[in-house]
Scaffold this active site. Sequence first.
Site, PDB file in Angstrom:
ATOM      1  N   LYS A 220      59.107  84.747  47.025  1.00  0.00           N
ATOM      2  CA  LYS A 220      59.451  83.524  46.286  1.00  0.00           C
ATOM      3  C   LYS A 220      60.861  83.068  46.645  1.00  0.00           C
ATOM      4  CE  LYS A 220      56.352  84.777  42.550  1.00  0.00           C
ATOM      5  NZ  LYS A 220      56.197  85.563  41.321  1.00  0.00           N
TER       6      LYS A 220
ATOM      7  N   GLN B 248      58.759  87.844  36.045  1.00  0.00           N
ATOM      8  CA  GLN B 248      57.736  88.509  36.866  1.00  0.00           C
ATOM      9  C   GLN B 248      56.925  89.482  35.997  1.00  0.00           C
ATOM     10  OE1 GLN B 248      57.036  87.766  40.092  1.00  0.00           O
ATOM     11  NE2 GLN B 248      55.304  89.157  39.931  1.00  0.00           N
TER      12      GLN B 248
ATOM     13  N   ASP C 227      55.659  79.001  35.452  1.00  0.00           N
ATOM     14  CA  ASP C 227      54.383  79.719  35.591  1.00  0.00           C
ATOM     15  C   ASP C 227      53.275  79.073  34.749  1.00  0.00           C
ATOM     16  OD1 ASP C 227      54.335  81.977  37.327  1.00  0.00           O
ATOM     17  OD2 ASP C 227      55.695  83.042  35.982  1.00  0.00           O
TER      18      ASP C 227
HETATM   19  N1  GUN Z   1      52.458  88.676  38.564  1.00  0.00           N
HETATM   20  C1  GUN Z   1      51.368  88.461  39.352  1.00  0.00           C
HETATM   21  N2  GUN Z   1      51.200  87.132  39.565  1.00  0.00           N
HETATM   22  C2  GUN Z   1      52.202  86.508  38.903  1.00  0.00           C
HETATM   23  C3  GUN Z   1      52.573  85.141  38.753  1.00  0.00           C
HETATM   24  O1  GUN Z   1      51.941  84.211  39.251  1.00  0.00           O
HETATM   25  N3  GUN Z   1      53.688  84.910  37.999  1.00  0.00           N
HETATM   26  C4  GUN Z   1      54.403  85.909  37.415  1.00  0.00           C
HETATM   27  N4  GUN Z   1      55.462  85.576  36.674  1.00  0.00           N
HETATM   28  N5  GUN Z   1      54.084  87.182  37.523  1.00  0.00           N
HETATM   29  C5  GUN Z   1      52.994  87.478  38.280  1.00  0.00           C
END
Ligand code: GUN
Length: 304
Positions: A53, A97, A120
């Site tokens: 990211k 996350q 998200d």
């Molecule tokens: N863990 C696995 N996929 C994601 C996601 O799309 N966003 C976040 N914040 N954590 C994750």
Amino acid sequence: MGTWLEGKPLADKIREEVARDIARVKQARGTVPGLVAVIVGDNPASQSYVRMKEKACQALGLWSEVQRLPAATTMAELKARIDELNAADHVDGILIQLPLPGQLNSHEVISRLRPDKDVDGFHPYSLGLLMENRPGLRPCTPTGIVELIKSTGVKIEGSDVVVIGRSMIVGKPLAAMITNENGTVTICHSKTRDLAQVAARADILIAAMGKPGFVGPEFVKEGALVVDVGSNAVSDPEVVRALFGADPKREKDLQEKGYTWVGDVRPGVIEKAGWLTPSPGGVGPLTIAFLMKSTFDAYRLRRG
Ligand code: GUN
């Protein structure tokens, strides 16, 4: 024999659009959208996602920061950090996350975010907007899946769509999105009876339960579009060889990293499916591209 449906071409297109949008606001206003990713503990898969990211933010001209907190962080400490980020004007998007370590309640943590910074789309307010089919910040992986399906020309409207997995990150929001697109959706999970037969009715089958190689040809209708959302780090060479034979790339991963990424769908499904997304290389690049787009949308939402 079906066609492999890679995520990169669509992800590149979305990223180019977002990069253009960012360059435009930078020139017009002298500011760029900012994203902070908060990661608690040292889960290797999470560390690797967050690095990807961060690289994407750099490539597109977004300002970004990763805040790493110790595994023993308390609820009070994490909430205090979120309050700071909620109040910081240069922060347009906040990403927590997941999964979080056991002592942290992810519902309480996500609910603490300002909904207009929740890139998200996991905040209960954003999920409510999704249920109502109103505009809002949307979860990135399900958005990527819907757009990838549309890019093939396969119609969601009127299709039978089966989603295996009921997580808040993929399965449940995806089911709402498919409903909003006029698909007929069935969500399956570990308690579903005759899972393979239910799946084999699907025109579009989405495997998102996190079980390496669980979905074989018996789950798939001839010509169906199959999306593999699974991304599992597998370190047992026997398990890997049972799925891929002696694949040189997998063997190299096992030797060098001690694990290899494996999807939820067995590769032999390509013989029966009309389309199949690879894992890695299918849905993953789209999640990141739509996170970048969400961060730009959050910037516009708050600043106009
Ligand atoms: N863990 C696995 N996929 C994601 C996601 O799309 N966003 C976040 N914040 N954590 C994750």
